[in-house]
Write a protein that holds these residues in place. Structure first.
Motif, PDB file in Angstrom:
ATOM      1  N   VAL A 100       0.839  -1.202   0.000  1.00 42.72           N
ATOM      2  CA  VAL A 100       0.000   0.000   0.000  1.00 42.72           C
ATOM      3  C   VAL A 100       0.870   1.247   0.000  1.00 42.72           C
ATOM      4  CG1 VAL A 100      -1.601   1.369   1.403  1.00 42.72           C
ATOM      5  CG2 VAL A 100      -2.026  -1.065   1.049  1.00 42.72           C
ATOM      6  N   GLU A 101       1.856   1.287   0.859  1.00 40.16           N
ATOM      7  CA  GLU A 101       2.723   2.464   0.957  1.00 40.16           C
ATOM      8  C   GLU A 101       3.568   2.640  -0.302  1.00 40.16           C
ATOM      9  OE1 GLU A 101       4.333   5.960   2.446  1.00 40.16           O
ATOM     10  OE2 GLU A 101       2.528   4.846   2.976  1.00 40.16           O
ATOM     11  N   PHE A 102       4.013   1.535  -0.903  1.00 38.24           N
ATOM     12  CA  PHE A 102       4.803   1.606  -2.122  1.00 38.24           C
ATOM     13  C   PHE A 102       4.004   2.268  -3.239  1.00 38.24           C
ATOM     14  CE2 PHE A 102       6.907  -0.446  -5.860  1.00 38.24           C
ATOM     15  CZ  PHE A 102       8.194   0.009  -5.623  1.00 38.24           C
ATOM     16  N   TYR A 103       2.753   1.832  -3.413  1.00 34.07           N
ATOM     17  CA  TYR A 103       1.892   2.425  -4.436  1.00 34.07           C
ATOM     18  C   TYR A 103       1.502   3.859  -4.073  1.00 34.07           C
ATOM     19  CZ  TYR A 103       1.410  -1.531  -7.552  1.00 34.07           C
ATOM     20  OH  TYR A 103       1.662  -2.516  -8.482  1.00 34.07           O
ATOM     21  N   ARG A 104       1.265   4.136  -2.803  1.00 33.53           N
ATOM     22  CA  ARG A 104       0.916   5.496  -2.387  1.00 33.53           C
ATOM     23  C   ARG A 104       2.055   6.465  -2.685  1.00 33.53           C
ATOM     24  NH1 ARG A 104       2.283   9.353   0.317  1.00 33.53           N
ATOM     25  NH2 ARG A 104       4.001   8.193   1.218  1.00 33.53           N
ATOM     26  N   ALA A 105       3.271   6.075  -2.338  1.00 36.23           N
ATOM     27  CA  ALA A 105       4.433   6.936  -2.567  1.00 36.23           C
ATOM     28  C   ALA A 105       4.646   7.181  -4.058  1.00 36.23           C
ATOM     29  CB  ALA A 105       5.678   6.317  -1.939  1.00 36.23           C
ATOM     30  N   ALA A 106       4.493   6.147  -4.866  1.00 39.07           N
ATOM     31  CA  ALA A 106       4.655   6.305  -6.314  1.00 39.07           C
ATOM     32  C   ALA A 106       3.606   7.263  -6.876  1.00 39.07           C
ATOM     33  CB  ALA A 106       4.567   4.946  -7.005  1.00 39.07           C
ATOM     34  N   ALA A 107       2.366   7.117  -6.424  1.00 40.14           N
ATOM     35  CA  ALA A 107       1.296   8.009  -6.893  1.00 40.14           C
ATOM     36  C   ALA A 107       1.586   9.454  -6.492  1.00 40.14           C
ATOM     37  CB  ALA A 107      -0.047   7.558  -6.334  1.00 40.14           C
ATOM     38  N   ALA A 108       2.083   9.654  -5.279  1.00 41.08           N
ATOM     39  CA  ALA A 108       2.405  11.008  -4.812  1.00 41.08           C
ATOM     40  C   ALA A 108       3.513  11.632  -5.662  1.00 41.08           C
ATOM     41  CB  ALA A 108       2.818  10.978  -3.338  1.00 41.08           C
ATOM     42  N   GLU A 109       4.390  10.800  -6.207  1.00 44.49           N
ATOM     43  CA  GLU A 109       5.479  11.276  -7.064  1.00 44.49           C
ATOM     44  C   GLU A 109       5.064  11.369  -8.530  1.00 44.49           C
ATOM     45  OE1 GLU A 109       8.895   8.951  -4.439  1.00 44.49           O
ATOM     46  OE2 GLU A 109       8.273   8.143  -6.367  1.00 44.49           O
ATOM     47  N   GLY A 110       3.862  10.874  -8.847  1.00 45.06           N
ATOM     48  CA  GLY A 110       3.411  10.854 -10.232  1.00 45.06           C
ATOM     49  C   GLY A 110       4.085   9.772 -11.051  1.00 45.06           C
ATOM     50  N   ARG A 111       4.526   8.694 -10.387  1.00 44.23           N
ATOM     51  CA  ARG A 111       5.221   7.601 -11.072  1.00 44.23           C
ATOM     52  C   ARG A 111       4.343   6.352 -11.105  1.00 44.23           C
ATOM     53  NH1 ARG A 111      10.984   8.523 -10.678  1.00 44.23           N
ATOM     54  NH2 ARG A 111      11.440  10.053  -9.063  1.00 44.23           N
ATOM     55  N   PRO A 112       4.373   5.629 -12.200  1.00 41.01           N
ATOM     56  CA  PRO A 112       3.721   4.315 -12.197  1.00 41.01           C
ATOM     57  C   PRO A 112       4.589   3.312 -11.438  1.00 41.01           C
ATOM     58  CG  PRO A 112       4.753   4.712 -14.318  1.00 41.01           C
ATOM     59  CD  PRO A 112       4.922   5.971 -13.504  1.00 41.01           C
ATOM     60  N   VAL A 113       3.996   2.194 -11.089  1.00 45.95           N
ATOM     61  CA  VAL A 113       4.714   1.102 -10.424  1.00 45.95           C
ATOM     62  C   VAL A 113       4.788  -0.080 -11.374  1.00 45.95           C
ATOM     63  CG1 VAL A 113       4.568  -0.630  -8.581  1.00 45.95           C
ATOM     64  CG2 VAL A 113       4.090   1.774  -8.082  1.00 45.95           C
ATOM     65  N   VAL A 114       5.963  -0.698 -11.416  1.00 49.32           N
ATOM     66  CA  VAL A 114       6.139  -1.953 -12.149  1.00 49.32           C
ATOM     67  C   VAL A 114       6.452  -3.012 -11.091  1.00 49.32           C
ATOM     68  CG1 VAL A 114       7.465  -3.209 -13.880  1.00 49.32           C
ATOM     69  CG2 VAL A 114       7.009  -0.763 -14.197  1.00 49.32           C
ATOM     70  N   PRO A 115       5.494  -3.894 -10.792  1.00 45.58           N
ATOM     71  CA  PRO A 115       5.700  -4.898  -9.744  1.00 45.58           C
ATOM     72  C   PRO A 115       6.344  -6.174 -10.297  1.00 45.58           C
ATOM     73  CG  PRO A 115       3.432  -4.969 -10.460  1.00 45.58           C
ATOM     74  CD  PRO A 115       4.112  -3.896 -11.275  1.00 45.58           C
ATOM     75  N   LEU A 116       7.664  -6.249 -10.287  1.00 40.80           N
ATOM     76  CA  LEU A 116       8.343  -7.445 -10.787  1.00 40.80           C
ATOM     77  C   LEU A 116       8.514  -8.504  -9.707  1.00 40.80           C
ATOM     78  CD1 LEU A 116      11.081  -5.970 -13.150  1.00 40.80           C
ATOM     79  CD2 LEU A 116       8.745  -6.720 -13.694  1.00 40.80           C
ATOM     80  N   CYS A 117       8.494  -8.117  -8.469  1.00 37.76           N
ATOM     81  CA  CYS A 117       8.579  -9.056  -7.351  1.00 37.76           C
ATOM     82  C   CYS A 117       7.290  -9.894  -7.325  1.00 37.76           C
ATOM     83  CB  CYS A 117       8.731  -8.259  -6.066  1.00 37.76           C
ATOM     84  SG  CYS A 117       8.080  -9.011  -4.594  1.00 37.76           S
ATOM     85  N   PRO A 118       7.395 -11.225  -7.166  1.00 38.31           N
ATOM     86  CA  PRO A 118       6.189 -12.070  -7.168  1.00 38.31           C
ATOM     87  C   PRO A 118       5.143 -11.648  -6.124  1.00 38.31           C
ATOM     88  CG  PRO A 118       8.135 -13.439  -7.350  1.00 38.31           C
ATOM     89  CD  PRO A 118       8.618 -12.031  -7.077  1.00 38.31           C
ATOM     90  N   TYR A 119       5.575 -11.287  -4.916  1.00 33.59           N
ATOM     91  CA  TYR A 119       4.596 -10.888  -3.905  1.00 33.59           C
ATOM     92  C   TYR A 119       3.882  -9.607  -4.338  1.00 33.59           C
ATOM     93  CZ  TYR A 119       2.234  -9.175   0.165  1.00 33.59           C
ATOM     94  OH  TYR A 119       1.257  -8.697   0.992  1.00 33.59           O
ATOM     95  N   LEU A 120       4.641  -8.619  -4.744  1.00 30.48           N
ATOM     96  CA  LEU A 120       4.059  -7.335  -5.133  1.00 30.48           C
ATOM     97  C   LEU A 120       3.151  -7.500  -6.353  1.00 30.48           C
ATOM     98  CD1 LEU A 120       4.162  -4.457  -4.087  1.00 30.48           C
ATOM     99  CD2 LEU A 120       6.089  -4.033  -5.610  1.00 30.48           C
ATOM    100  N   LYS A 121       3.542  -8.344  -7.287  1.00 29.11           N
ATOM    101  CA  LYS A 121       2.711  -8.606  -8.465  1.00 29.11           C
ATOM    102  C   LYS A 121       1.380  -9.249  -8.060  1.00 29.11           C
ATOM    103  CE  LYS A 121       1.867  -9.439 -12.927  1.00 29.11           C
ATOM    104  NZ  LYS A 121       0.520  -8.974 -13.146  1.00 29.11           N
ATOM    105  N   HIS A 122       1.441 -10.235  -7.172  1.00 24.27           N
ATOM    106  CA  HIS A 122       0.213 -10.885  -6.697  1.00 24.27           C
ATOM    107  C   HIS A 122      -0.670  -9.880  -5.954  1.00 24.27           C
ATOM    108  CE1 HIS A 122      -2.501 -13.875  -5.077  1.00 24.27           C
ATOM    109  NE2 HIS A 122      -2.315 -13.337  -3.885  1.00 24.27           N
ATOM    110  N   TRP A 123      -0.067  -9.066  -5.104  1.00 22.64           N
ATOM    111  CA  TRP A 123      -0.834  -8.064  -4.363  1.00 22.64           C
ATOM    112  C   TRP A 123      -1.518  -7.109  -5.344  1.00 22.64           C
ATOM    113  CZ3 TRP A 123      -1.368  -2.876  -3.789  1.00 22.64           C
ATOM    114  CH2 TRP A 123      -2.123  -2.460  -2.689  1.00 22.64           C
ATOM    115  N   ALA A 124      -0.771  -6.652  -6.341  1.00 21.45           N
ATOM    116  CA  ALA A 124      -1.338  -5.724  -7.328  1.00 21.45           C
ATOM    117  C   ALA A 124      -2.491  -6.376  -8.096  1.00 21.45           C
ATOM    118  CB  ALA A 124      -0.248  -5.261  -8.290  1.00 21.45           C
ATOM    119  N   ASP A 125      -2.326  -7.648  -8.454  1.00 23.92           N
ATOM    120  CA  ASP A 125      -3.382  -8.351  -9.192  1.00 23.92           C
ATOM    121  C   ASP A 125      -4.655  -8.502  -8.366  1.00 23.92           C
ATOM    122  OD1 ASP A 125      -1.716  -8.614 -11.399  1.00 23.92           O
ATOM    123  OD2 ASP A 125      -1.198 -10.711 -10.972  1.00 23.92           O
TER     124      ASP A 125
END
Length: 121
Positions: free
Chosen positions: A68-93
Motif C-alpha cells: 500500500v505504501e509503495f503504491y501510495r508513494a509512487a502516486a504522490a510522485e506521479g510515477r507508475p509502479v512496475v511490480p516485478l517481485c512475485p509478492y508485489l505482483k500478486h498483491w497488485a493483481d
C-alpha cells in the motif's frame, strides 16, 4: 528519507531503493526497488524487485502495508509502479483498485534493465 508512522509501525522510504517497516526500531519487512528513468513520453517508474517480511512478523499484514505504501508513494510522485517481485505482483493483481496496471512497454523496459543489471539484485 520519508518516514510515516501508522499504528505503531514506522514506514521509511529512502526514495531511491528501499521501503521498510520498522517495529521497535528493527526492520520487520522491506521492499527493494529501483527508479527506472522515463523515456520519451514515458514517466519514470518505481520498480519493485523484492519483498521480504521477517519470519517473526509473518501473518501480521506487513507485506500488505508495504505494498500500500509503495503504491501510495509512487502516486504522490506521479510515477507508475512496475511490480516485478512475485509478492508485489500478486498483491497488485488482487488489489486493482489500489494498484493500477503498468504499461506493458514499461514492464518490458524494467525487465530488460534488471537483466542487464542482474548483479544489483
Amino acid at each position: 528519507m520519508d518516514s510515516v508512522e501508522k499504528d505503531g509501525i514506522r514506514l521509511q522510504d529512502d526514495g531511491r531503493s528501499l521501503l521498510e517497516v520498522l517495529i521497535d526500531g528493527r526492520q520487520a519487512g522491506r521492499i527493494d526497488y529501483f527508479l527506472l528513468d522515463g523515456e520519451g513520453d514515458s514517466p519514470a517508474a518505481r520498480v519493485g524487485v523484492h519483498t521480504v517480511v521477517e519470519p517473526s512478523h509473518e501473518g501480521q499484514g506487513i507485506g500488505g502495508r508495504l505494498a500500500v505504501e509503495f503504491y501510495r508513494a509512487a502516486a504522490a510522485e506521479g510515477r507508475p509502479v512496475v511490480p516485478l517481485c512475485p509478492y508485489l505482483k500478486h498483491w497488485a493483481d488482487t488489489h486493482p483498485d489500489q494498484a493500477p496496471a503498468a504499461d506493458p512497454e514499461l514492464v518490458q523496459r524494467a525487465k530488460s534493465y534488471m537483466e542487464t543489471h542482474s548483479s544489483l539484485w
